[in-house]
Design an enzyme around this catalytic site. Structure first.
Site, mmCIF file in Angstrom:
data_model
loop_
_atom_site.group_PDB
_atom_site.id
_atom_site.type_symbol
_atom_site.label_atom_id
_atom_site.label_comp_id
_atom_site.label_asym_id
_atom_site.label_seq_id
_atom_site.Cartn_x
_atom_site.Cartn_y
_atom_site.Cartn_z
ATOM 1 N N LYS A 175 0.887 -1.179 0.000
ATOM 2 C CA LYS A 175 0.000 0.000 0.000
ATOM 3 C C LYS A 175 0.919 1.222 0.000
ATOM 4 C CE LYS A 175 -1.752 3.092 1.914
ATOM 5 N NZ LYS A 175 -1.536 4.487 1.450
ATOM 6 N N GLY A 228 6.820 5.520 8.106
ATOM 7 C CA GLY A 228 6.023 6.743 8.055
ATOM 8 C C GLY A 228 6.147 7.495 9.366
ATOM 9 N N SER A 229 5.105 8.239 9.696
ATOM 10 C CA SER A 229 5.175 9.122 10.856
ATOM 11 C C SER A 229 5.042 8.339 12.168
ATOM 12 C CB SER A 229 4.055 10.157 10.767
ATOM 13 O OG SER A 229 2.813 9.490 10.749
ATOM 14 N N VAL A 232 1.243 7.644 13.245
ATOM 15 C CA VAL A 232 0.586 6.496 12.612
ATOM 16 C C VAL A 232 1.257 5.201 13.075
ATOM 17 C CG1 VAL A 232 0.052 5.376 10.410
ATOM 18 C CG2 VAL A 232 -0.195 7.846 10.622
ATOM 19 N N GLY A 233 2.588 5.219 13.195
ATOM 20 C CA GLY A 233 3.312 4.024 13.633
ATOM 21 C C GLY A 233 2.847 3.544 15.005
ATOM 22 N N GLU A 250 9.569 1.965 10.891
ATOM 23 C CA GLU A 250 10.649 2.939 10.694
ATOM 24 C C GLU A 250 9.975 4.296 10.698
ATOM 25 O OE1 GLU A 250 14.136 0.946 8.197
ATOM 26 O OE2 GLU A 250 12.351 1.301 7.022
ATOM 27 N N CYS A 284 13.637 11.312 6.485
ATOM 28 C CA CYS A 284 13.578 10.948 7.909
ATOM 29 C C CYS A 284 14.901 11.257 8.586
ATOM 30 C CB CYS A 284 13.218 9.480 8.061
ATOM 31 S SG CYS A 284 14.315 8.393 7.147
ATOM 32 N N GLU A 385 9.307 17.099 14.757
ATOM 33 C CA GLU A 385 9.678 16.884 13.354
ATOM 34 C C GLU A 385 8.883 17.849 12.465
ATOM 35 O OE1 GLU A 385 8.531 13.195 11.311
ATOM 36 O OE2 GLU A 385 10.573 13.026 10.555
#
Ligand code: NAD
Length: 449
Positions: A175, A228-229, A232-233, A250, A284, A385
């Site tokens: 995805k 991703g962020s 969300v992680g 990651e 990142c 970030e």
């Protein structure tokens, strides 16, 4: 008419079952509509997972060196199409061609690395406690893996997840990010061309909250690999915890470069400049804090401001451009918000801080390279970030203070130190709490193995 792109499920290109689509536009020129992509939902996720589950039964039995031969062909095809892929990436993501070529090269290296791994999936033997008993461990595939990826490395990151999963005999559903679906579609075409059997790699496009979340929740998904962020992680880790799925994450960074007063100053300036403003600060591992010894702060700050003002901003497809746009309107609003926060917190804006407004930049999400000094370590611009071209300069008086400031955030992804004192470099490698520490090199840059 804009191009219509499709999902790839069980070896067939298909629209979303709901038929709904979303647009993909060029961030350097929003009038450039790249195409429409399927806005998939839980039904499409389920179809893709079922295809992957079915294909697992035979793919797991293909000898790993044979799977490696397919990956070797993938590597050869990526090499052949490197320039085409780099151009697709730049058009949908914005970073300059030099960087997207590097991104594709990572995918090529990753293919050859994993092709070789097909001959080295070693297990272990160990003496058993009981007589006439033999003990060993072997590597076995896990099953269906859901791979959820961000937009900033649209080719490299999917390959870091796909190729290791495939060489080990797993099947996957990819995805990709909504902002960079075309690169993923082209990658899947190449996998198909190289001989990956139907159902082994499936592709579903669409919103993370919708189709991404459906994959994470799906009972037949055994493993989730997410980049991703952090926000969300965290949700994905919680969901995988509930269902006892394996998960690899990651996430974000607030990376810092330390410059001591014994450093090669020109080298340190070069590192900070491209660490902060390469990929428009959207890596990142981007350098967002520069922790500088007070004896050299003025020299470094003056040089960085001068160089940042000269960076050529524009469409990344123009070879002379050095910095492309931000990914979308929301990203630009976020960067603007942080510039305001920095000013309110009492940091001093030295350059940039605004939308880039030359005629060439009118239709894209461009932003000026931005530098703050007089930043204190606790300020939000030094803690959170931002994911844009914003560098915060923090002055320190000693090596110990530099390490304390560097470690003083919730993140711990990448770091670097510029010093010519070898003992200090080794202390930094030991004491910095980050996954990566570069010595006399920037915080950015990856080695595929
Ligand atoms: P993001 O978290 O918004 O999205 C990443 C992916 O997750 C996208 O495909 C998105 O559609 C999907 N997603 C969003 N919500 C979801 C949900 N609820 N369930 C399942 N999937 C969901 O991140 P982004 O803006 O695409 O990427 C930028 C972030 O990625 C930054 O924080 C950056 O530091 C990080 N990043 C980390 C690495 C690394 O290797 N550590 C590499 C690149 C980017």
């Amino acid at each position: 008419m804009a191009d219509q792109f499709l999902n790839y499920i069980n070896g067939k290109w298909l629209a979303a079952r709901s038929k709904s689509t979303f647009e993909n536009r060029n961030p350097a020129n929003r009038n450039d509509l790249i195409g429409r992509f399927p806005s998939s939902d839980a039904a499409d996720a389920d179809a893709a997972v079922q295809a992957a589950k079915q294909a697992f039964a035979s793919w797991r039995l293909v000898p790993a060196p044979k799977r490696g031969e397919i990956l070797y062909r993938v590597g050869e095809l990526l090499k052949k199409h490197k320039e085409e892929l780099a151009r697709i990436e730049t058009r949908e993501m914005g970073k300059v061609l030099k960087e997207t070529r590097g991104d594709v090269q990572e995918g090529i290296d990753c293919a050859f690395l994993n092709a070789g791994e097909g001959r080295r999936l070693f297990g272990q033997t160990t003496p058993a406690e009981l007589p006439n008993k033999f003990a060993m461990s072997v590597r076995a595939p896990i099953g269906v893996c859901a791979l959820i990826t961000p937009w900033n490395f649209p080719l490299a990151i999917p390959t870091w997840k796909l190729f290791p999963a495939l060489i080990c005999g797993n099947t996957v559903v990819l995805k990709p990010a909504e902002d960079t679906p075309q690169t993923a579609a082209r990658l899947v075409e190449i996998l198909n061309q190289a001989g990956v059997p139907p159902g082994v790699v499936n592709l579903v496009h669409g919103r993370g909250e919708e189709v991404g979340a459906a994959l994470v929740r799906h009972k037949d998904v055994q493993l989730v690999s997410f980049t991703g962020s952090a926000a969300v992680g965290r949700d994905i880790a919680a969901s995988c915890g509930q269902s006892l799925k394996r998960v690899s994450l990651e996430l974000g960074g607030k990376n810092a470069q330390i410059v001591m007063d014994d450093a090669d100053i020109d080298l340190a300036i070069e590192g900070a400049l491209w660490g902060a403003f390469g990929t428009t600060g959207q890596r990142c591992t981007a350098t967002s804090r520069l922790i500088v010894h007070r004896n050299v702060t003025k020299k470094i700050t003056d040089a960085l401001v001068e160089r940042a003002r000269k960076i050529k901003i524009g469409d990344g497809l123009d070879e002379s451009v050095e910095m492309g746009p931000l990914i979308n309107q929301a990203a630009r609003e976020k960067v603007l918000r942080y510039v305001d926060i920095g000013k309110q917190e009492g940091a001093r804006l030295l350059t940039g801080g605004a939308v880039a407004d030359s005629a060439k930049c009118a239709d894209g999400y461009f932003f000026q390279p931005t530098i703050f000094d007089q930043v204190r370590p606790h300020m939000r611009i030094a803690q959170e970030e931002i994911f844009g071209p914003v560098l915060s300069i923090i002055e320190i008086g000693s090596f110990e203070e530099a390490i304390e400031v560097l470690n003083g955030t919730a993140y711990g992804l990448s770091s670097s130190i510029y010093t010519n004192d070898v003992a200090r470099a080794f202390r930094a490698m030991r004491d910095i709490e980050a996954g990566i520490t570069d010595v006399n090199g920037p915080t950015i840059g990856a080695e595929v193995h």
